[in-house]
Write an enzyme that holds these catalytic residues in place. Structure first.
Site, PDB file in Angstrom:
ATOM      1  N   THR A  60      10.761  -1.110  12.860  1.00  0.00           N
ATOM      2  CA  THR A  60       9.829  -0.593  11.861  1.00  0.00           C
ATOM      3  C   THR A  60      10.299  -0.897  10.449  1.00  0.00           C
ATOM      4  O   THR A  60      11.469  -1.188  10.208  1.00  0.00           O
ATOM      5  CB  THR A  60       9.660   0.938  11.982  1.00  0.00           C
ATOM      6  OG1 THR A  60      10.895   1.556  11.615  1.00  0.00           O
ATOM      7  CG2 THR A  60       9.262   1.345  13.381  1.00  0.00           C
ATOM      8  N   CYS A  61       9.356  -0.770   9.516  1.00  0.00           N
ATOM      9  CA  CYS A  61       9.648  -0.942   8.086  1.00  0.00           C
ATOM     10  C   CYS A  61      10.278   0.316   7.522  1.00  0.00           C
ATOM     11  O   CYS A  61      10.031   0.662   6.366  1.00  0.00           O
ATOM     12  CB  CYS A  61       8.359  -1.209   7.332  1.00  0.00           C
ATOM     13  SG  CYS A  61       7.843  -2.906   7.403  1.00  0.00           S
ATOM     14  N   ASP A  62      11.039   1.029   8.304  1.00  0.00           N
ATOM     15  CA  ASP A  62      11.686   2.244   7.824  1.00  0.00           C
ATOM     16  C   ASP A  62      13.174   2.002   7.859  1.00  0.00           C
ATOM     17  O   ASP A  62      13.744   1.687   8.901  1.00  0.00           O
ATOM     18  CB  ASP A  62      11.312   3.437   8.704  1.00  0.00           C
ATOM     19  CG  ASP A  62      11.725   4.741   8.060  1.00  0.00           C
ATOM     20  OD1 ASP A  62      12.890   4.867   7.641  1.00  0.00           O
ATOM     21  OD2 ASP A  62      10.882   5.643   7.962  1.00  0.00           O
TER      22      ASP A  62
END
Lengths: 377, 377
Positions: free
Chosen positions: B324-326
């Site tokens: 994820t983009c986290d």
């Protein structure tokens, strides 16, 4: 930050169980504020912050572009009315077959941070535009970004050179100053790095044209934050300082800043207790916790404002916890949260500033609890 | 720990994307081992560990009882064939209307840890059996339980006295030594506390009859753990030591110990990169991370065994991260994970010991990624 429309909705509908209510009027105001503050930047809404179809449709109508993290998010943005040229595939970690699917859907703008990702894109998305993410130090951010994304500026030069050599369009550089960034100088430091990559490649005859300045625009939790106007001015000044009269195209990717303050979670006090008769801290258990949507309380990073029906009464620091049988489901313990002593089991509380990074973080069924419901009004 | 049945399933079905495959034969073996190791204890499977209907049905057939955390889990256990008297509502944090719903469904066994919860139960579940959870120190556990659940033993005496006064059946005491507990002495310390509560109430003429010894039984990750037999012996010795020839009814609540080693997650290497040319740590990105089911890597608490197709080749420590983009979606960074240098983008890896606390922890749609799929075979 609960708008009158949100309060009216809750009073009229009286939904059972925890839920997010999000006011589209606030999203519209935020979009307009960004547009006014940064009139020369294209706005790419970070879909991951809250992909509710109503939000995406509104933003598509307002003219927003979209930053997506997966093919599913690309499809959501397209379903909301965005044409492919308004969509960026901004995740630097993509399966090659997902790049191919996005390319088939018409996507031509991709993020990278290493040559390996460039090679995937060159194979299945010929001629696409790529921008390389550079690492920033994240200083000043409340939710800093570790080193997961990006590479050092010197490596970005190699990555973009390689992209050009493989027939891709070496389009620009991106950075992310860290989520909930309240230090305006952060953009100045990052833009200096971006300019260094531009200059190094210019010497080799490769002309970059775009700087993606990412997100990081904060929402107001317990402390005031600078206005969009202040961010706009600081960013414009930094762009002028580093790029002179050759300011490139710029992109911003607000997520939290676009929807954070538009949403309020309604929750209920399930239990208030102490662990021992002489305990000086009460435990307050809500029907929502870390696994029900408040994942950003991890390490107590984000501290949400909480409104109770007893505000104004004498308060006392409480440990705040969620409803699951998981002992990690504690929201605030290291820094207990002051809540009224008169707070009572069954009271409804409002957790403000919860429009971003809540619904989709919610666990699918942990402890049998359903995911966070959402009403977009 | 990937059984031949799991390997055959993956080889034949070739499911796309990350997924959990869980072998019911292993669950059956685990159930039988617990029954053999603790023949005088009733087994209440902790449904939250993995509520897959196939697992619940198998355990119901084998004669297991069920520890549930919500009305939804009560209903799942009943749908799997468990009668209400085989179900405990083991969450100490319950809405009064949920207690009432469970009571209507026939549930008569409830956990408490404060007088406030006792009062709710007395109002809507008259005559029900209650057990009070006492705090333990959690020492020796890899996933310790903080102070979220339970009260000090002296307060448990007050709580159970209050239950009796309100017409409830003051049935016993529970504790939880911490999940993935490998120190057998932990049960001895907790049973000493339980006995103290029994004795204090006996002096007032209130006879408790049950000790719920909770879960904590580990599954094997990277290190060997004591066998069920060793736990059984240690617990029996501690019971005899503290309760002499008046050993009460006992309950155990295995979750991780029942299903952890029955499941394997199949994942794919999405990207391998470095952040700078002179970086001595590679970043390996999988298509599953903290928000896709591996939430127990929080603070790097649980370290799963990972099997790659290149095991045996020279290895190097890697930072392991999710897709994820986290930036918080990093699995192992403080203690990098050794993986073969020959590992390649597209390789499939098996993450073992993932049968418990994965599927339901999975985020509903973060970054557009679907929740972890599960195949129970």
């Amino acid at each position: 930050m609960a708008t009158q429309r949100i309060l009216d909705f809750l009073a009229t509908r009286r939904p059972d169980g925890p839920c997010l209510v999000l006011d589209l009027d606030v999203v519209r105001d935020n979009y307009n504020a960004f547009e006014k503050a940064l009139p020369n930047s294209k706005i790419y809404y970070a879909v991951k912050a809250n992909p509710a179809p109503e939000i995406l449709r509104l933003l598509a109508q307002l003219g927003s572009c979209f930053d997506t993290a997966s093919v599913a998010e690309v499809e959501m943005a397209m379903n909301a009315g965005a044409t492919p040229h308004r969509i960026s595939y901004g995740n630097t970690i993509k399966k090659e077959r997902d790049i191919a699917r996005a390319y088939e859907l018409g996507i031509r703008l991709f993020a990278v941070d290493c040559v390996e990702e460039v090679e995937k894109i060159a194979r299945v998305a010929p001629g696409a535009q790529v921008f390389c993410r550079v690492l920033t130090d994240g200083e000043g951010a409340e939710w800093p970004l570790s080193r997961k994304f990006g590479c050092v500026p010197a490596m970005a030069v190699d990555v973009l050179r390689h992209a050009k050599a493989l027939g891709l369009d070496a389009y620009g550089v991106s950075f992310h100053v860290g989520s909930q960034q309240t230090d305006l100088v952060a953009w100045d430091r990052a833009l200096a790095d971006a300019k260094a990559v531009f200059s190094a490649l210019a010497q080799e005859g490769i002309t970059l044209r775009m700087v993606n300045m990412g997100g990081g625009f904060p929402t107001r939790y317990l402390k005031d934050v600078p206005t969009a106007q202040a961010y706009g001015q600081a960013i414009f000044d930094a762009l002028s300082k580093h790029f002179g009269n050759c300011i490139p195209e710029t992109i911003i990717e607000p997520g939290r800043g676009m929807v954070g303050n538009a949403g309020v979670i309604k929750s209920e006090v399930v239990l208030i207790s102490r662990k021992a008769d002489n305990d000086n801290v009460r435990w307050v258990y809500l029907d929502i916790g870390k696994f029900g949507g408040l994942a950003e309380t991890m390490d107590e990073a984000i501290r949400y404002p909480i409104v109770t029906p007893r505000d104004g009464d004498a308060a006392e620091p409480c440990v705040l916890a969620g409803p699951t049988c998981d002992s990690a489901d504690v929201l605030y313990e290291k820094a207990p949260y002051p809540l009224p002593l008169s707070l009572t089991i069954g009271d409804e509380v409002l957790i403000e500033g919860t429009g971003a990074y809540t619904t989709t973080y919610s666990a699918v069924a942990f402890n049998g609890f359903e995911p966070l419901r959402s009403y977009v009004i």
